[in-house]
Design an enzyme around this catalytic site. Structure first.
Site, short mmCIF file in Angstrom:
data_model
loop_
_atom_site.label_atom_id
_atom_site.label_comp_id
_atom_site.label_asym_id
_atom_site.label_seq_id
_atom_site.Cartn_x
_atom_site.Cartn_y
_atom_site.Cartn_z
CG HIS A 125 -7.15 -5.68 -3.80
ND1 HIS A 125 -7.27 -6.93 -4.37
CD2 HIS A 125 -6.53 -5.88 -2.61
CE1 HIS A 125 -6.77 -7.85 -3.56
NE2 HIS A 125 -6.29 -7.24 -2.48
CG ASP A 162 -0.98 -9.55 -2.01
OD1 ASP A 162 -0.43 -8.65 -1.36
OD2 ASP A 162 -2.08 -10.05 -1.69
CG HIS A 164 -5.50 -10.82 -0.53
ND1 HIS A 164 -4.53 -10.32 0.33
CD2 HIS A 164 -6.48 -11.36 0.25
CE1 HIS A 164 -4.91 -10.53 1.58
NE2 HIS A 164 -6.09 -11.16 1.58
CG ASP A 245 -0.79 -10.67 1.56
OD1 ASP A 245 -0.15 -11.12 0.60
OD2 ASP A 245 -1.71 -9.83 1.44
ZN LIG Z 1 -2.82 -9.17 -0.07
#
Ligand SMILES: [Zn+2]
Length: 310
Positions: A125, A162, A164, A245
């Site tokens: 991120h 992931d 996200h 995740d």
């Molecule tokens: Zn994540």
């Protein structure tokens, strides 16, 4: 040939405030899982400390200076809404980069077939000018640029599963024609980006949005054609942003992947690597916040790396 594990106890010294999901216990759970009898053949190395200048392969000097200045002497400094630094965070973040770069060295030299870097904080991120989403530096992107510029590779692929979106990786590699970036993510979900029309300055970014509640079948249907595109790109090395995740038990994500799905995507990436780049894969830990699901999923991931690395 073998599979290498890079980790370091400094990954435990990046301490989060009580109740924060990205916590040291994650790395303890992974270390315990990889201590089992099925992993006796895993070669283990300490993640070395990267020179801080390595950060500049992707980040602005002001970002490096800002993170360095934010190191607290005790307690925490808050970097953004959910990103913190403790006194040990600086070393941990630099060893995450050092581990990823050492893994690139080992795989490109032929010392290992592939490698897994179990370090934290995660990285995907972090954008050029800012830390966010538990991430200080874009570890995988720095390792990708290191492979391109230090080792002189022509092309690399960064694959991110992931739950996200890897908005940081996308930001850091947006104008990098030598790197293809493929990312699957639940949408809608933090950080809000990762739509299919975000394709990079050279059309080399592929985003695979996944619906909340979707599972392994939808994931496989999205990744199969994307991996075929990566094969056409013919990378010299594949880097993985390995977040776990998307597991059905994860408290932050809303997808329904199982350990078998993580094994499948790992195998599919290894198949692609075998076709295009001699099997060279470097995988770096990103998210995964249910400790049991994380441990089991990392075990499945590393088991496949070891099988394919023989
Ligand atoms: Zn994540």
């Amino acid at each position: 040939m073998t599979t290498l594990l890079f980790t370091h106890e400094s990954g435990l010294a990046h301490v989060s405030p009580l109740g924060h999901p990205e916590r040291a216990e994650r790395l303890e759970a992974i270390t315990a899982a990889l201590a089992g009898p099925g992993f006796a053949a895993l070669a283990r190395r300490a993640a070395p400390l990267a020179d801080e200048a390595e950060v500049l392969r992707c980040h602005a000097p002001e970002h490096l200076a800002g993170i360095k200045a934010a190191r607290p002497e005790r307690g925490w400094s808050q970097i953004d809404a959910d990103t913190y630094m403790s006194p040990g965070s600086w070393e941990a973040a630099l060893r995450a980069i050092g581990g990823a770069e050492a893994a690139v060295d080992a795989v490109l030299s032929g010392e290992a077939a592939n490698a897994f870097v179990a370090m934290r904080p995660p990285g995907h991120h972090a954008e050029r000018d800012r830390a966010m989403g538990f991430c200080l530096f874009g570890t995988v992107s720095v390792a990708a640029r290191y492979a391109l510029d230090h080792h002189g590779l022509a092309r690399v692929a960064v694959l991110d599963f992931d739950v996200h979106h890897g908005n940081g990786t996308q930001d850091l590699l947006w104008d990098e024609p030598r790197a293809v970036f493929v990312s699957s993510q639940q949408i809608p979900l933090y950080p809000g980006s990762g739509h299919a029309d975000e394709t990079g300055a050279h059309g080399q970014i592929v985003n695979l949005p996944l619906r909340p509640g979707s599972g392994g079948a939808e994931m496989r249907a999205a990744w199969r054609p994307a991996l075929a595109r990566v094969a056409d790109f013919a990378p010299d090395l594949i880097l993985i942003s390995a977040g776990f995740d998307a597991h059905r038990d994860d408290p932050l994500g809303g997808l329904n992947w199982t350990e078998d799905d993580f094994a499948w995507i790992t195998g599919a990436i290894c198949d692609l690597a075998a076709k295009t780049c001699g099997g060279r894969v470097v995988s770096c830990l990103e998210g995964g916040y249910d400790l049991d699901a994380l441990a089991a999923s990392v075990a499945a991931h590393v088991t496949v790396l070891m099988e394919r690395g023989q």
